[in-house]
Design an enzyme around this catalytic site. Sequence first.
Site, PDB file in Angstrom:
ATOM      1  N   ALA A 127       0.796  -1.174   0.078  1.00  0.00           N
ATOM      2  CA  ALA A 127       0.082  -0.013  -0.120  1.00  0.00           C
ATOM      3  C   ALA A 127       0.860   1.306  -0.003  1.00  0.00           C
ATOM      4  CB  ALA A 127      -0.928  -0.011   1.247  1.00  0.00           C
ATOM      5  N   GLY A 130       5.743   8.202   1.792  1.00  0.00           N
ATOM      6  CA  GLY A 130       6.657   7.784   2.996  1.00  0.00           C
ATOM      7  C   GLY A 130       7.633   6.580   2.402  1.00  0.00           C
ATOM      8  N   HIS A 131       7.061   5.465   1.798  1.00  0.00           N
ATOM      9  CA  HIS A 131       7.895   4.452   1.217  1.00  0.00           C
ATOM     10  C   HIS A 131       8.558   4.996   0.100  1.00  0.00           C
ATOM     11  CE1 HIS A 131       3.869   2.377   2.651  1.00  0.00           C
ATOM     12  NE2 HIS A 131       4.935   1.835   3.456  1.00  0.00           N
ATOM     13  N   GLY A 166      11.766   3.922   8.217  1.00  0.00           N
ATOM     14  CA  GLY A 166      11.182   5.363   8.556  1.00  0.00           C
ATOM     15  C   GLY A 166      11.285   5.616  10.035  1.00  0.00           C
ATOM     16  N   GLN A 167      11.614   6.827  10.304  1.00  0.00           N
ATOM     17  CA  GLN A 167      11.472   7.299  11.416  1.00  0.00           C
ATOM     18  C   GLN A 167      10.277   7.253  12.117  1.00  0.00           C
ATOM     19  OE1 GLN A 167      12.980  11.362  12.293  1.00  0.00           O
ATOM     20  NE2 GLN A 167      11.364  11.691  13.751  1.00  0.00           N
ATOM     21  N   SER A 181       0.668   7.279   6.567  1.00  0.00           N
ATOM     22  CA  SER A 181       0.524   5.924   7.014  1.00  0.00           C
ATOM     23  C   SER A 181      -0.407   4.979   6.010  1.00  0.00           C
ATOM     24  CB  SER A 181       0.075   5.843   8.388  1.00  0.00           C
ATOM     25  OG  SER A 181      -0.281   4.499   8.852  1.00  0.00           O
TER      26      SER A 181
HETATM   27  P1  AMP Z   1       5.080  -0.289   6.685  1.00  0.00           P
HETATM   28  O1  AMP Z   1       4.548  -0.546   4.983  1.00  0.00           O
HETATM   29  O2  AMP Z   1       3.935   0.875   7.265  1.00  0.00           O
HETATM   30  O3  AMP Z   1       5.472  -1.280   7.200  1.00  0.00           O
HETATM   31  O4  AMP Z   1       6.297   0.849   6.488  1.00  0.00           O
HETATM   32  C1  AMP Z   1       7.403   0.195   5.834  1.00  0.00           C
HETATM   33  C2  AMP Z   1       8.415   1.375   5.889  1.00  0.00           C
HETATM   34  O5  AMP Z   1       8.203   2.655   5.619  1.00  0.00           O
HETATM   35  C3  AMP Z   1       8.846   1.338   7.432  1.00  0.00           C
HETATM   36  O6  AMP Z   1      10.374   1.481   7.666  1.00  0.00           O
HETATM   37  C4  AMP Z   1       8.138   2.779   7.884  1.00  0.00           C
HETATM   38  O7  AMP Z   1       8.628   3.249   9.090  1.00  0.00           O
HETATM   39  C5  AMP Z   1       8.297   3.417   6.576  1.00  0.00           C
HETATM   40  N1  AMP Z   1       7.350   4.520   6.554  1.00  0.00           N
HETATM   41  C6  AMP Z   1       5.892   4.373   6.842  1.00  0.00           C
HETATM   42  N2  AMP Z   1       5.166   5.761   6.821  1.00  0.00           N
HETATM   43  C7  AMP Z   1       6.328   6.540   6.472  1.00  0.00           C
HETATM   44  C8  AMP Z   1       6.257   8.044   6.518  1.00  0.00           C
HETATM   45  N3  AMP Z   1       5.175   8.847   6.737  1.00  0.00           N
HETATM   46  N4  AMP Z   1       7.293   8.589   6.519  1.00  0.00           N
HETATM   47  C9  AMP Z   1       8.496   7.717   6.532  1.00  0.00           C
HETATM   48  N5  AMP Z   1       8.695   6.403   6.328  1.00  0.00           N
HETATM   49  C10 AMP Z   1       7.473   6.001   6.600  1.00  0.00           C
END
Ligand code: AMP
Length: 284
Positions: free
Chosen positions: A36, A40-41, A151-152, A189
Amino acid sequence: MEVLRTVEELRGWSRSRRRAKDGGAQRIGLAPTMGALHAGHVSLIRAARAACTDVAVSIFVNPTQFGPHEDFARYPRSFEADCTLAEAEGVDVVFAPAVEEMYPAGAATFVEVEGLSDRLDGASRPGHFRGVATVVAKLFVAAEPDLAFFGQKDAAQVAVVKRMTADMRLATEIVVCPIVRDVDGLALSSRNAYLSGEERRQALTLNRAVRRVEELVAAGERRACALIAQAGAIFAAEPEVRLNYVVLVDWATLEPVEIAVAGTLFAVAAWVGSTRLIDNTILS
Ligand code: AMP
């Protein structure tokens, strides 16, 4: 761009890329995601693209990091669009394994980062960080990346992954990328897709608390109790938003601090409707 489905294929790709050029110039980058994909990704992918010769993105909704009553089944999945985006960003490989590939029948091995795993999100999501550490370890063992991008936004996850990588003496360097936000400040997110219009407005409470604490620190306030009280007051003004935690912790150990210093993590988590959201800032 290739889509790989098995650990063996991913390992084969990584090893063949490493052999592709002489002189040790290859740098393999991995950005683990649950798909998804959003901006951010994309920021992780761009950081990987800038620092690495070869970039893999994993897309895997990892069942072991979800609790029994959490949103695993309805977590947003948009594989085709994710691949289109990844390809446009110059990703070399998307690794999208089936659950049975990552957790073969009878799998009984898990990675537990003791202490850290029970703090922040781990306190209200028992087993969450065990699932995260396990899948990240498996991804690192499979992809053998030189650099891995996180991501932070998931600051406690960063602490767990860094500790795990150091403890296991893995050769992967962890790169942390800044939080990407919507124009109004909401941290991007995949779960924002769950929010109704009104919840989307309420969700801004988290960022409001983060910004308030940043302002107070800039004005010289360093006492955790004062900073946490002020952040709590912002949540109190928005009673529909149910606060989960508001903390000031050492970013490496996730232990509470009494006085904020440069590098201290201020983090919040709250439920907006049935959606749990997080936000944070690293204090300067
Ligand atoms: P996820 O798909 O939500 O597990 O996130 C995958 C990676 O993307 C993780 O390292 C998250 O911290 C990073 N990530 C998700 N949302 C953001 C964001 N808004 N800004 C920066 N990195 C993000």
